[in-house]
Design a protein around this motif. Structure first.
Motif, mmCIF file in Angstrom:
data_model
loop_
_atom_site.group_PDB
_atom_site.id
_atom_site.type_symbol
_atom_site.label_atom_id
_atom_site.label_comp_id
_atom_site.label_asym_id
_atom_site.label_seq_id
_atom_site.Cartn_x
_atom_site.Cartn_y
_atom_site.Cartn_z
ATOM 1 N N ILE A 179 0.821 -1.215 0.000
ATOM 2 C CA ILE A 179 0.000 0.000 0.000
ATOM 3 C C ILE A 179 0.857 1.267 0.000
ATOM 4 C CG2 ILE A 179 -1.928 -1.125 1.148
ATOM 5 C CD1 ILE A 179 -0.980 0.121 3.782
ATOM 6 N N TYR A 180 2.186 1.123 -0.096
ATOM 7 C CA TYR A 180 3.103 2.253 0.065
ATOM 8 C C TYR A 180 3.764 2.645 -1.251
ATOM 9 C CZ TYR A 180 2.743 1.200 5.060
ATOM 10 O OH TYR A 180 2.279 0.982 6.331
ATOM 11 N N GLU A 181 4.128 3.933 -1.350
ATOM 12 C CA GLU A 181 4.977 4.391 -2.438
ATOM 13 C C GLU A 181 6.122 5.227 -1.861
ATOM 14 O OE1 GLU A 181 3.137 6.921 -5.293
ATOM 15 O OE2 GLU A 181 2.881 8.601 -3.907
ATOM 16 N N ASP A 182 7.258 5.161 -2.540
ATOM 17 C CA ASP A 182 8.441 5.909 -2.111
ATOM 18 C C ASP A 182 8.378 7.312 -2.692
ATOM 19 O OD1 ASP A 182 10.975 6.801 -1.413
ATOM 20 O OD2 ASP A 182 11.929 5.816 -3.116
ATOM 21 N N ILE A 183 8.419 8.335 -1.823
ATOM 22 C CA ILE A 183 8.314 9.711 -2.315
ATOM 23 C C ILE A 183 9.684 10.365 -2.497
ATOM 24 C CG2 ILE A 183 5.996 10.069 -1.412
ATOM 25 C CD1 ILE A 183 7.234 11.591 0.944
ATOM 26 N N LEU A 184 10.758 9.606 -2.303
ATOM 27 C CA LEU A 184 12.094 10.138 -2.579
ATOM 28 C C LEU A 184 12.584 9.798 -3.986
ATOM 29 C CD1 LEU A 184 14.320 9.639 0.616
ATOM 30 C CD2 LEU A 184 13.291 11.738 -0.250
ATOM 31 N N GLU A 185 11.981 8.777 -4.595
ATOM 32 C CA GLU A 185 12.492 8.286 -5.878
ATOM 33 C C GLU A 185 12.550 9.386 -6.930
ATOM 34 O OE1 GLU A 185 13.952 5.571 -8.718
ATOM 35 O OE2 GLU A 185 13.820 5.485 -6.540
ATOM 36 N N ASP A 186 11.459 10.122 -7.116
ATOM 37 C CA ASP A 186 11.452 11.185 -8.128
ATOM 38 C C ASP A 186 12.470 12.267 -7.811
ATOM 39 O OD1 ASP A 186 9.516 9.924 -9.576
ATOM 40 O OD2 ASP A 186 7.848 11.110 -8.772
ATOM 41 N N ARG A 187 12.692 12.501 -6.531
ATOM 42 C CA ARG A 187 13.628 13.557 -6.130
ATOM 43 C C ARG A 187 15.076 13.191 -6.487
ATOM 44 N NH1 ARG A 187 10.294 15.300 -6.723
ATOM 45 N NH2 ARG A 187 11.756 16.540 -7.945
#
Length: 582
Positions: free
Chosen positions: A21-29
């Motif tokens: 249910i999770y997504e990584d919000i650092l990947e795009d950064r």
């Protein structure tokens, strides 16, 4: 470095960008401009009844409120001080407390913060469904954000998540310790922190300014309000008992029918590796906590070269205060008195207390358990070392037990247990190492700023750090363990269910400062624990009698051994107190 290409892309070290249910919000950064991201146009959801106000306008509203005027008059009457002097005191409290939220400061801080996060963490996971519900709630209701509190980084992560998803930045109840930090204290204030004392005592003027300041922003929906129901960071990785002052002040407008509802959002923040792990261990041992300072912050910049694994931020189901209190309180009892004078009823205070405990239990329910917590539960009982092969076997067994009890274990599905264990040991290489014979040994732990300590202190710090991570599991097993402690200590062949419940009740009362139990739910918790033990763990009950010998097995022994140190601690303390009295 954690943000090097090898570090990011190695599947043995990190989970996928999308995980359950999770997504990584650092990947795009890691793949686009931080400057462009920080200074982009943001469209935030706004509360439908919000009237936009600047921080100065909020302060003026507070100082002109009936509540503050009444408090000033009362203080003048009781102290004999001139009214001008009391008003000056109120103004000083307001200036000391209030935030000065500025979008310019926030954008600059966001660009700095994202670079820090990319250096420290592999991934920052957020449950996207929870974020969507927060977005919906912010349009319709005043919102209280109540995160767990395990690290200084909690409030920075919360602000980063809200900035990432184009949500209005929360205003955060922060301790006065941060206010004195040069530049950083100013930056936090301009990013939404408002500073409050840890204790107000019977300072009527401070209470009035504080209460009006919080309630004014909540009622107008200026920003979501964030605070920690535990009151302070947990140094032990266990939840602390709730504090009710901020919660009472926040819910009072609902009880006094000033607003139709408030949404409370519990948030669980789980770290693979806690930045303050060594400091916590030495604080517990009595070494004073380093004073918060900008110079101390810069001295800690060497942390940026370390790897702290993943963070999971889980936004729980929003709690409607109207639904939570439906049929349990009578709000009309406040109708004849001014809102700023009447106190809350006993029923309302009881509901606030229950809500505090409920939020903590929801925190625990959605904590993400790392493999290191499972390993710590084994290592703490094998101080002289343990073979990797045996460690893998024990960890897999504990993992099954924790999963059966509803825990979410962050365990890569495409990796062997041996690979997971070895990569986890690499993450915690400051605590444990593997020798040439594949034996895992614990390492000496030195204080990060004071250098070497004597051997006894280092051994104690080592034990406490391992225990800190083991404690992340304890809420999962505590209820079944309180049953098995009674089973394993019984010298008879059978035990009546009434006697077993009586012992469970005693242990809950004894341990209620160490663990979180919902008031009034002892019987239900006991029955649920018994269902788990009889269905999954070989505990046998016949004709309302527990069969002690038949029920004693690996499950009951393991559960009991996890909690015996707590009982031993109480026993030692009581004996020490008895000798002192004697």
């Amino acid at each position: 470095m954690p943000n090097s290409p090898d570090h990011v892309d190695n599947p043995r070290l990190v989970s996928a960008r999308q995980k359950d249910i999770y997504e990584d919000i650092l990947e795009d950064r890691r793949h686009s401009s931080d400057f462009v991201w920080s200074f982009r146009t943001r469209e935030e959801p706004k509360y439908k009844y919000n009237k936009p106000r600047t921080p100065d306008e909020i302060r003026k509203h507070v100082m002109h409120s009936d509540r503050v005027k009444y408090a000033v008059e009362q203080v003048c009457s009781e102290s004999g001080l001139p009214i001008e002097e009391v008003w000056k005191q109120a103004e000083e409290v307001m200036q000391e407390m209030s935030h000065n939220l500025s979008m310019g400061a926030i954008r600059g801080f966001a660009m700095f913060l994202v670079k820090v996060l990319k250096s420290l963490f592999k991934r920052v996971y957020v449950n996207t469904e929870g974020i969507q519900k927060v977005r919906e709630m912010l349009l319709e209701y005043p919102v209280l954000l109540m995160p767990s509190h395990r690290s200084y980084f909690d409030f920075l992560l919360m602000s980063y998540v809200f900035y990432s998803y184009d949500l209005p930045l929360p205003v955060i109840a922060a301790a006065m310790d941060f206010m004195g930090m040069k530049f950083f204290g100013w930056l936090l204030r301009n990013s939404g922190a408002f500073y409050i004392r840890r204790s107000f005592g019977d300072d009527m003027l401070y209470w009035a300014v504080f209460t009006e300041y919080v309630q004014s922003q909540l009622v107008n929906g200026d920003h979501p309000i964030e605070f920690y129901v535990e009151g302070t960071r947990s140094r032990t990785s266990k939840s602390y008992a709730p504090k009710f002052g901020m919660l009472s002040a926040s819910l009072e407008p609902y009880f006094k029918a000033h607003i139709p509802d408030i949404m409370v959002i519990p948030i669980s923040i789980s770290y693979d590796k806690i930045l303050e792990e060594t400091l916590y261990a030495y604080e517990i041992l009595g070494v004073p906590k380093p004073k918060e300072s900008t110079s101390g912050l810069f001295k800690a910049r060497n942390l940026l070269s370390e790897d702290f694994g993943n963070v999971h931020v889980h936004f729980g189901e929003p709690l409607s205060i109207r639904k939570y209190t439906d049929g349990k309180v009578d709000r009309s009892v406040h109708s004849l008195a001014p809102r700023y004078i009447a106190s809350l009823s006993d029923d309302e205070n009881k509901l606030i207390q229950n809500l505090g405990y409920k939020v903590l239990l929801l925190h625990q329910e959605h904590m993400v358990i790392s493999p290191w917590s499972l390993m710590a539960a084994v290592l703490v009982q094998n101080k002289d070392g343990i073979k990797i092969k045996q460690l893998v076997k024990e960890v897999e067994w504990i993992k099954r037990q924790a999963t059966n009890l509803g825990a979410y274990i962050d365990w890569p599905g495409n990796e062997s247990a041996d690979a997971v264990i070895r990569s986890t040991l690499a993450l915690h290489k400051n605590i444990a190492e593997v020798d040439n014979e594949d034996v895992v040994h614990l390492l000496e732990i030195q204080h990060p700023t004071r250098g070497s300590q004597d051997e006894l202190m280092q051994a104690a710090a080592q034990h406490l750090i391992i225990t800190l991570y083991k404690n992340q599991l304890m809420h999962i097993f505590v209820r079944v363990s309180m049953v098995t402690l009674s089973i394993n200590s019984c010298t008879e062949e059978t035990m009546s269910m009434n006697e077993l419940y009586s012992k469970y009740e005693f242990l809950e009362h004894l341990l209620n400062r160490d663990f979180i139990f919902m008031p009034g739910c002892t019987k239900q918790d006991f029955e649920n624990a018994m269902l788990t033990l009889t269905h999954n763990c070989g505990v046998v009950v016949e004709d309302d009698l527990l069969q002690v010998k038949k029920s004693t097995n690996k499950y009951t022994t393991f559960f009991s051994q996890m909690f015996e140190p707590f009982l031993l601690g109480y026993w030692v303390s009581l004996n020490h107190s008895y000798l002192d009295i004697g």
